[in-house]
Design a protein around this motif. Structure first.
Motif, PDB file in Angstrom:
ATOM      1  N   UNK A  82      53.851  -0.234  55.538  1.00  0.00           N
ATOM      2  CA  UNK A  82      52.561  -1.531  56.156  1.00  0.00           C
ATOM      3  C   UNK A  82      51.161  -0.786  56.399  1.00  0.00           C
ATOM      4  N   UNK A  83      51.422  -0.499  57.492  1.00  0.00           N
ATOM      5  CA  UNK A  83      50.110  -0.271  58.233  1.00  0.00           C
ATOM      6  C   UNK A  83      48.973   0.651  57.518  1.00  0.00           C
ATOM      7  N   UNK A  84      49.615   1.118  56.684  1.00  0.00           N
ATOM      8  CA  UNK A  84      49.001   2.497  56.166  1.00  0.00           C
ATOM      9  C   UNK A  84      47.972   1.654  54.952  1.00  0.00           C
ATOM     10  N   UNK A  85      48.399   0.649  54.296  1.00  0.00           N
ATOM     11  CA  UNK A  85      48.079  -0.354  53.073  1.00  0.00           C
ATOM     12  C   UNK A  85      46.593  -1.455  53.886  1.00  0.00           C
ATOM     13  N   UNK A  86      48.037  -1.652  55.036  1.00  0.00           N
ATOM     14  CA  UNK A  86      46.753  -2.982  55.282  1.00  0.00           C
ATOM     15  C   UNK A  86      45.099  -1.803  56.264  1.00  0.00           C
ATOM     16  N   UNK A  87      44.981  -0.569  56.193  1.00  0.00           N
ATOM     17  CA  UNK A  87      44.101  -0.151  56.558  1.00  0.00           C
ATOM     18  C   UNK A  87      43.230   0.464  55.029  1.00  0.00           C
ATOM     19  N   UNK A  88      44.107   0.243  54.148  1.00  0.00           N
ATOM     20  CA  UNK A  88      42.819   1.263  52.702  1.00  0.00           C
ATOM     21  C   UNK A  88      41.842   0.050  52.603  1.00  0.00           C
ATOM     22  N   UNK A  89      40.786   1.008  52.126  1.00  0.00           N
ATOM     23  CA  UNK A  89      39.169   0.178  51.803  1.00  0.00           C
ATOM     24  C   UNK A  89      38.940  -0.658  50.674  1.00  0.00           C
ATOM     25  N   UNK A  90      38.702  -1.633  50.547  1.00  0.00           N
ATOM     26  CA  UNK A  90      38.472  -2.680  49.210  1.00  0.00           C
ATOM     27  C   UNK A  90      37.604  -2.200  48.407  1.00  0.00           C
ATOM     28  N   UNK A  91      36.228  -0.988  48.809  1.00  0.00           N
ATOM     29  CA  UNK A  91      35.875   0.168  47.730  1.00  0.00           C
ATOM     30  C   UNK A  91      35.185   1.155  48.106  1.00  0.00           C
ATOM     31  N   UNK A  92      34.812   2.086  47.614  1.00  0.00           N
ATOM     32  CA  UNK A  92      34.388   3.436  47.977  1.00  0.00           C
ATOM     33  C   UNK A  92      33.456   3.604  47.064  1.00  0.00           C
ATOM     34  N   UNK A  93      32.160   3.994  47.748  1.00  0.00           N
ATOM     35  CA  UNK A  93      30.771   4.686  46.992  1.00  0.00           C
ATOM     36  C   UNK A  93      30.398   5.828  47.421  1.00  0.00           C
ATOM     37  N   UNK A  94      30.378   6.316  46.293  1.00  0.00           N
ATOM     38  CA  UNK A  94      29.838   7.369  46.344  1.00  0.00           C
ATOM     39  C   UNK A  94      29.129   7.886  46.018  1.00  0.00           C
ATOM     40  N   UNK A  95      27.912   6.891  45.866  1.00  0.00           N
ATOM     41  CA  UNK A  95      26.066   6.930  45.096  1.00  0.00           C
ATOM     42  C   UNK A  95      26.078   6.922  44.814  1.00  0.00           C
ATOM     43  N   UNK A  96      26.771   7.917  43.344  1.00  0.00           N
ATOM     44  CA  UNK A  96      26.352   7.318  41.966  1.00  0.00           C
ATOM     45  C   UNK A  96      26.916   6.605  41.520  1.00  0.00           C
ATOM     46  N   UNK A  97      28.146   6.314  41.833  1.00  0.00           N
ATOM     47  CA  UNK A  97      29.186   5.819  41.293  1.00  0.00           C
ATOM     48  C   UNK A  97      29.695   4.373  42.682  1.00  0.00           C
ATOM     49  N   UNK A  98      30.777   3.688  41.894  1.00  0.00           N
ATOM     50  CA  UNK A  98      30.563   2.554  43.048  1.00  0.00           C
ATOM     51  C   UNK A  98      32.651   2.374  42.672  1.00  0.00           C
TER      52      UNK A  98
END
Length: 253
Positions: free
Chosen positions: A109-125
């Motif tokens: 559960x702690x790990x899940x709470x730490x998950x990001x909502x998005x990731x920006x890879x530069x050319x890909x989001x």
């Protein structure tokens, strides 16, 4: 050999399918692997999926099913109303997958709470569900990122000028004219949730970004295929002029 960037769609508890797909993709220690969220629910082995991804070098986004689980199981106690909503949305299979431990581990559960909502890879989001086309990024909500559907899918022009958005969340064959297993392309976005848990599909998809190679395992029929993206993508019809009139592009990205 340059590192590869591989994006994987919604797993939904299909541990064997996920492991078979990773075996075929065969990422090495330099490659980057990204999960789009919804590791859990509906399929039989959610606990095993979470344990593997949590302890892997791979990155994972928050999905709406992780949100449902966390709302049902806050830091202290249980939210009974949210618990029932989660079970109704497929959470009963996740609870069953944790029964050997008799409890959902706090570190999961702690790990899940730490998950990001998005990731920006530069050319890909990367994001689980999409973005609200009427809001700049800094005004988006977790609900937008994890739950949005039609308003994002029907945008008449790309949200970003120089980034492609890749999403899961909405099974691709639910779009008009898209065959089960196909990837769907809208204005500035690709959807790769091919419905691993659904009897109409069974396909689990990974997309290698820099070569536009699609790897797929069928968790129902034990099939595997590798195809160039162009052979397996269905492009949606462009929105009408009326959709364009309703669309207001955000001022800042």
């Amino acid at each position: 050999m340059s590192k590869r960037r591989i994006v994987i769609g919604d797993i939904h508890g299909h541990y064997k399918g996920m492991m078979a797909l990773l075996d075929k993709v065969a990422p090495n220690s330099d490659d980057e692997v990204y999960f789009l969220g919804d590791l859990i629910d509906r399929g039989p082995k959610s606990a095993q999926v979470v344990e593997f991804v949590k302890n892997s070098p791979y990155k994972c986004l928050m999905g709406n099913h992780e949100q449902l689980m966390l709302e049902a199981l806050p830091e202290v106690g249980r939210n009974q109303q949210a618990w029932q909503a989660w079970l109704y949305s497929g959470g009963q299979t996740t609870v069953a997958s944790y029964q050997e431990a008799e409890i959902i581990p706090r570190d999961h559960l702690h790990w899940m709470r730490s998950l990001p909502l998005f990731l920006d890879l530069g050319d890909t989001w990367l994001v689980h569900a999409g973005v609200n086309p009427r809001r700049p990024i800094e005004q988006q909500t977790a609900s937008d990122f994890c739950w949005i559907r039609k308003e994002f899918h029907s945008i008449p022009k790309p949200y970003f000028d120089k980034k492609q958005i890749i999403i899961g969340h909405t099974i691709t064959f639910t779009f008009d004219g898209v065959e089960p297993g196909n990837i769907v392309q809208g204005q500035g976005w690709l959807g790769i949730d091919t419905g691993v848990y659904h009897a109409k599909s069974g396909w689990l998809t990974a997309l290698e970004l820099d070569t536009n190679t699609v790897y797929q395992v069928n968790a129902l029929h034990y099939k595997f295929r590798v195809l160039p993206l162009e052979e397996i993508v269905t492009t949606l019809k462009r929105p009408s002029i009326f959709d364009k009139l309703r669309y207001v592009r955000p001022q800042a990205h």
